[in-house]
Design a protein around this motif. Structure first.
Motif, PDB file in Angstrom:
ATOM      1  N   VAL A  43       1.119  -1.137  -0.342  1.00 21.85           N
ATOM      2  CA  VAL A  43      -0.316  -0.086  -0.133  1.00 21.85           C
ATOM      3  C   VAL A  43       1.279   0.922   0.146  1.00 21.85           C
ATOM      4  O   VAL A  43       1.116   1.987  -0.456  1.00 21.85           O
ATOM      5  N   LYS A  44       1.975   1.485   0.667  1.00 21.59           N
ATOM      6  CA  LYS A  44       2.900   2.199   0.869  1.00 21.59           C
ATOM      7  C   LYS A  44       3.527   2.141  -0.727  1.00 21.59           C
ATOM      8  O   LYS A  44       4.047   4.028  -0.936  1.00 21.59           O
ATOM      9  N   ASN A  45       4.280   1.931  -1.091  1.00 19.83           N
ATOM     10  CA  ASN A  45       4.949   1.415  -2.447  1.00 19.83           C
ATOM     11  C   ASN A  45       3.429   2.270  -3.406  1.00 19.83           C
ATOM     12  O   ASN A  45       3.999   2.811  -4.876  1.00 19.83           O
ATOM     13  N   LEU A  46       1.912   1.470  -3.402  1.00 18.44           N
ATOM     14  CA  LEU A  46       1.359   2.411  -4.215  1.00 18.44           C
ATOM     15  C   LEU A  46       0.919   3.835  -3.688  1.00 18.44           C
ATOM     16  O   LEU A  46       0.393   4.728  -4.745  1.00 18.44           O
ATOM     17  N   GLU A  47       1.396   4.446  -2.833  1.00 15.57           N
ATOM     18  CA  GLU A  47       0.824   5.255  -2.133  1.00 15.57           C
ATOM     19  C   GLU A  47       2.644   6.671  -3.215  1.00 15.57           C
ATOM     20  O   GLU A  47       2.120   7.472  -4.061  1.00 15.57           O
ATOM     21  N   ARG A  48       3.053   5.519  -3.632  1.00 13.13           N
ATOM     22  CA  ARG A  48       4.602   6.549  -3.378  1.00 13.13           C
ATOM     23  C   ARG A  48       4.537   6.427  -5.224  1.00 13.13           C
ATOM     24  O   ARG A  48       5.434   7.257  -5.611  1.00 13.13           O
ATOM     25  N   LYS A  49       3.624   5.353  -5.407  1.00 10.98           N
ATOM     26  CA  LYS A  49       3.346   5.876  -7.337  1.00 10.98           C
ATOM     27  C   LYS A  49       2.376   6.287  -7.281  1.00 10.98           C
ATOM     28  O   LYS A  49       2.009   6.839  -9.059  1.00 10.98           O
ATOM     29  N   GLY A  50       2.064   6.910  -6.633  1.00 13.64           N
ATOM     30  CA  GLY A  50       0.536   7.714  -7.110  1.00 13.64           C
ATOM     31  C   GLY A  50      -0.684   6.942  -7.200  1.00 13.64           C
ATOM     32  O   GLY A  50      -1.409   7.791  -7.578  1.00 13.64           O
ATOM     33  N   PHE A  51      -1.051   5.743  -6.792  1.00 18.72           N
ATOM     34  CA  PHE A  51      -2.021   4.932  -7.646  1.00 18.72           C
ATOM     35  C   PHE A  51      -3.128   4.880  -6.271  1.00 18.72           C
ATOM     36  O   PHE A  51      -4.250   5.151  -6.249  1.00 18.72           O
TER      37      PHE A  51
END
Length: 120
Positions: free
Chosen positions: A44-52
């Motif tokens: 989830v943190k990675n998806l936030e970082r990627k803008g999703f």
């Protein structure tokens, strides 16, 4: 827009289905076998970082919401998929599934009806 990993797609599916929620909410939405909480939290943190996903802190919990609609992702992914694997030919895509017996004649008739009479 980049292609998501299977793990990221699973997390986004939970986010799209649940709406705004915490990692725990998304975990409950996921089907078995569920990933460990910490793995999902990292995803989830990675998806936030990627803008999703976007986040908002509510109390001591972060609530996440999709910043990209499911339909938008599907369109981008499918266009790239058809371009990469079927030389931009949707006919070749359908032919592939027909040859693999993954699509029936009745499915094809339904598709033809949709093409001939699109919803406006």
């Amino acid at each position: 827009m980049e292609k998501l990993t299977k793990q990221e797609e699973d997390a986004m599916q939970a986010a799209w289905q649940y709406g705004s929620g915490s990692v725990k909410d998304f975990l409950e939405q996921m089907s078995e076998p569920k990933p460990p909480y910490t793995t999902l939290a990292s995803t989830v943190k990675n998806l936030e970082r990627k803008g999703f996903l976007t986040s908002e802190k509510v109390g001591n919990v972060y609530r996440y919401s999709a910043s990209i609609q499911e339909e938008e992702y599907k369109k981008k992914f499918m266009n790239g998929f058809v371009s990469d694997y079927f030389q931009n030919s949707y006919k070749d895509l359908v032919t592939f599934f027909a040859n693999e017996k993954k699509i029936s004649a009745s499915d094809l008739k339904e598709i033809i009806k949709l093409i001939e009479n699109p919803k406006k």
